[in-house]
Design an enzyme around this catalytic site. Sequence first.
Site, PDB file in Angstrom:
ATOM      1  CG  HIS A 120      -6.010  -1.812  -0.163  1.00  0.00           C
ATOM      2  ND1 HIS A 120      -5.294  -1.199  -1.173  1.00  0.00           N
ATOM      3  CD2 HIS A 120      -5.364  -1.510   0.997  1.00  0.00           C
ATOM      4  CE1 HIS A 120      -4.274  -0.541  -0.648  1.00  0.00           C
ATOM      5  NE2 HIS A 120      -4.293  -0.720   0.661  1.00  0.00           N
ATOM      6  CG  ASP A 175      -7.014  -1.560  -4.007  1.00  0.00           C
ATOM      7  OD1 ASP A 175      -7.615  -0.920  -3.130  1.00  0.00           O
ATOM      8  OD2 ASP A 175      -5.831  -1.927  -3.880  1.00  0.00           O
ATOM      9  CB  SER A 198      -0.968  -0.040   1.183  1.00  0.00           C
ATOM     10  OG  SER A 198      -1.989   0.917   1.034  1.00  0.00           O
TER      11      SER A 198
END
Length: 346
Positions: A300, A272, A144
Amino acid sequence: MSRTIVPADFRAPRGLGNRHVQTLLPRLLPKPRLARDTEILNLPDGDFVELAWVRPAPLRNDAPLFLLFHGLEGSFDSPYARSLLAMASRHGWRAVLMHFRGCGQAPNRLPRAYHSGDTADAYWLIGQLAQRYPHAIKVAVGVSLGANMLVKLVAEQGGDGLDLAGAIAISAPLDLAASADALNSGFSRFYQRRLLKSLKRKVAAKMAKGPLPIALSPHQLKELDSFWAYDNEVTAPLHGFCSASDYYQRASAGRLIGEIELPTLILHAADDPFMSGDLFDRLPTPSDAVRVEISRQGGHVGFMNFHRGRLRSWLVRRVARQLKDWATLSPSSDWLRAVPISRSDN
């Protein structure tokens, strides 16, 4: 589709394909138990980051080294961190996670914290690891926010600027402005609220200890209800940006993916909820050093499916395969090539 962008071989199980289900599932499963040693790494500007080294460590100094950068407000205790570090350790890698400033067990020393484009601390750490383990093959993995940072770092440093054999970026928000928009829409606001609550709690604690170079009162800080607002009023002034827009433009790594020279694997889900669905349609064509694998589902940092009859992380298995491929590049890796992909991998 560019030949560097290919479909991932992840398939979500029937009934578990929703992007929010995929995103939240890892948090509902038991985390691997993992022992660690904590190291304080002092930085050139007087601040520090905490390193979490997985125990037991390999005895050989030339054992391959797995370096993990977590996501926004993540840590050693994040489900993906535990799973990836445990997998790397099982396969004979020296595994370490760098906590971004203020994300470890103690608050950092300076008013500033960390952000999506802050590559200096990671660059310093990789240089230190190169001195400590000069004969070890090294692979960095970012998740991320840590993935955007890592992509930006490898693009900035070129093919020879880092002592890395490769980099893996997982669910990287390569267009930060688009991600801020996505997180301010629909159910994704749930993630935004949780992340902002953690960020604002840390800033409030620092404000209570003394003035910060931001034009906010504690009440105004509490009222910030989107990443656009928070990054405009806190992230930007604390880290030398003019505004949230300036920060997003300068810190987003997507604009640089055509310049990457280091072997880099980017793993991404088209659904996502932290990003827009057309992310890679709006970015430059990745360089030949980059392989982008996109799955239709996965959420995600989710990518959960059934493996050997149990719900497990496809993501961890995919990273394990990549580590094994890159480990064969090391002249001293004969002992490692024989290590199988463990049945206990998540």
